[in-house]
Design an enzyme around this catalytic site. Structure first.
Site, PDB file in Angstrom:
ATOM      1  N   HIS A  48       0.830  -1.194   0.000  1.00 21.21           N
ATOM      2  CA  HIS A  48       0.000   0.000   0.000  1.00 21.21           C
ATOM      3  C   HIS A  48       0.870   1.250   0.000  1.00 21.21           C
ATOM      4  O   HIS A  48       0.458   2.310  -0.465  1.00 21.21           O
ATOM      5  CB  HIS A  48      -0.921   0.008   1.217  1.00 21.21           C
ATOM      6  CG  HIS A  48      -1.909  -1.109   1.226  1.00 21.21           C
ATOM      7  ND1 HIS A  48      -1.605  -2.353   1.725  1.00 21.21           N
ATOM      8  CD2 HIS A  48      -3.185  -1.174   0.773  1.00 21.21           C
ATOM      9  CE1 HIS A  48      -2.659  -3.148   1.591  1.00 21.21           C
ATOM     10  NE2 HIS A  48      -3.633  -2.460   1.022  1.00 21.21           N
ATOM     11  N   ASP A 101      -4.854  -6.268  -7.790  1.00 19.77           N
ATOM     12  CA  ASP A 101      -5.117  -5.668  -6.490  1.00 19.77           C
ATOM     13  C   ASP A 101      -5.314  -4.158  -6.657  1.00 19.77           C
ATOM     14  O   ASP A 101      -5.088  -3.608  -7.744  1.00 19.77           O
ATOM     15  CB  ASP A 101      -3.954  -5.977  -5.544  1.00 19.77           C
ATOM     16  CG  ASP A 101      -4.375  -5.998  -4.078  1.00 19.77           C
ATOM     17  OD1 ASP A 101      -5.484  -5.537  -3.767  1.00 19.77           O
ATOM     18  OD2 ASP A 101      -3.581  -6.476  -3.238  1.00 19.77           O
TER      19      ASP A 101
END
Length: 499
Positions: free
Chosen positions: A179, A252
């Site tokens: 992230h 993702d």
């Protein structure tokens, strides 16, 4: 509406009240563009059911509606059944419990119109400092993880819900949160093939419907150093051709730092992910811009029209395959009761002797997750589970639960101090384990109570392997995760041991 828009799966985040009013403009934009599905984050069951019915009715194509439900449908949706993390269930060594957990998750999801679950995690538990896995994994042995993942997937898909094996080709060796930045796995090719890839081979043979690519670089598998999501070498050559996977492949979240570090923009990342072999793209923030980038790339022949058509057909196939929402095999009260029993089974003493408590306790909450800055973090990742269910469950059972700064009165010496330590691997958190500030707060709370001659119990809502980092010698009870279901299970555990 264009065909490339069908490859986008935008996120829809519920309001704090469990409804979706603030998301209405974004939903309308997505439907007008003709997206192929949605990823839901939060919401009350009835609101979710109404939303998914509306989405399917207004869409020109059947939709895939997905959610993260690794810990049961209750992980996302209020009123649904929460379950222990996969690591906790795997630790029971009870294959039927794992299958039943998958069935229950799928049944509850489908009755809400959610036909795609982003699980199970097929990564291996190889790195204790991994900042994104923690209790989400099924273990470290490749063969056993593959066997457990297959059982979960077969039970889920037998209920008409699309399962998703993640994160190909394996996230178990990473120490960087994708992230935030791009993780690099430097392990040699032979080792990766023998270990990390083994569970994915098993689930492919078992017919897993979808798979999620990792935002991780594997130089020994692709010398370019590209993250798997953008790597044609990994997705087309290795996964599609060598491993013979022909299911749906999802990238993702496009907003994650690992991809932005390489691609620079969501539009560029989307084009490169589709070109590499992904079929659908999860959670773009700039939906219109990403859709336009895909259209331009297709018009300019940067994207191969045949390649795009393959993805369009795969998405449609699995959206049509997923069972429509109805009350067939609707979960009943006994299913929810079984879920609570499963949560009770995984609670255990991780350090020291089994404690017993009296009729009152003083509760100190140490929340490691609250230390994470939320600047730039998506709403879908920044909202923490409530820390109130533990105290609420104890009070409902008649236990006097006092705040740490309350006047304990004359009975202070017999009132146990319970320290609830919350802290899990979370998106954007960037680390595993507890921050020094959290451990210092635990130590101070325990030392203060001990100095007053009072009993101390630590409740740990994370992986039991972290017990060795908790200061002092107070008994530690492991609850595995801070979800409502596990807080309530720990409360029941304490109530069963009232002296």
């Amino acid at each position: 509406m264009s065909e490339t828009a069908r490859l986008l799966i935008p996120a829809v985040v519920a309001d704090p009240n469990g409804r979706f009013e603030s998301a209405r403009p974004a939903i309308a934009e997505a439907l007008a563009l003709g997206v192929g599905g949605f990823a839901l984050y939060g919401g009350e069951q009835d609101a979710v059911r109404a939303l998914t019915r509306e989405l399917q009715q207004k869409s020109r194509v059947p939709l895939l509606v997905g959610a993260d439900m690794e810990r049961g449908a209750g992980q996302q949706f209020g009123g649904a059944t929460g379950l222990p993390p996969l690591a906790a269930i795997a630790a029971l060594d009870d294959m039927e419990a794992l299958r039943r957990a998958a069935r229950l998750t799928a049944r509850e999801a489908r009755t809400m119109g959610v036909n795609w679950t982003f699980g199970p995690v097929c990564d291996l538990d190889l790195e204790p400092d991994n900042p994104v896995l923690g209790t989400r994994v099924l273990g470290s042995d490749p063969e056993r993880v593959g066997r457990l993942a297959v059982a979960w997937i077969e039970a889920c898909q037998a209920e008409g819900v699309v399962a998703c094996a993640k994160h190909f080709p394996g996230h178990g060796r990473t120490t960087v949160d994708p992230h935030r930045a791009l993780p690099v796995v430097s392990t040699d090719r032979d080792t990766l093939h023998a270990t990390d890839l083994a569970p994915f081979r098993a689930v492919i043979q078992a017919g897993v419907a979808s798979m999620m690519a990792a935002h991780v670089s594997y130089p020994s598998l692709d010398p370019s150093g590209l993250p798997a999501t953008l790597s044609r070498e990994l997705l087309t050559w290795l996964l599609r051709q060598q491993m013979r996977y022909d299911g749906l492949l999802v990238a993702d979240g496009l907003q994650m730092g690992a991809v932005m570090q390489v691609a620079g923009s969501e539009g560029d990342a989307a084009v490169r992910a589709i070109s590499a072999g992904c079929d659908v793209l999860l959670a773009p923030r700039d939906l219109a811009g990403t859709a336009a980038a895909l259209e331009r790339a297709l018009a300019d022949r940067v994207l191969d029209p045949v390649r795009v058509q393959q993805s369009v057909r795969r998405r449609l196939k699995w959206a049509q395959w997923a069972a429509p929402p109805n009350d067939w095999r609707r979960p009943i009260a006994a299913d929810a009761a079984w879920g609570a029993q499963l949560a009770d089974r995984v609670v255990h003493v991780a350090r020291g002797a089994e404690p017993r408590i009296g009729g009152a306790m003083e509760l100190v909450v140490v929340d490691d997750d609250a230390l994470v800055a939320t600047d730039g973090v998506p709403a879908s990742a920044s909202r923490l589970p409530s820390r109130e269910p533990l105290a609420e469950a104890l009070r409902r059972a008649g236990v006097e639960v006092r705040a740490a700064d309350a006047d304990a009165g004359a009975g202070a010496g017999t009132t146990a101090r319970v320290v609830a330590l919350f802290g899990e691997v979370r998106p954007w958190k960037g680390r595993a384990g507890y921050a020094p500030e959290s451990l210092a707060a635990v130590r101070a709370a325990c030392d203060e109570a001990r100095a007053a001659g009072r009993q101390v119990i630590v409740l740990q809502f994370d992986h039991p392997r972290l017990v060795g980092t908790i200061p002092g010698d107070a008994p530690v009870v492991c609850g595995w995760s801070g979800d409502r279901a596990m807080q309530q299970a720990v409360a029941r555990w304490l109530l069963a041991r009232r002296g």
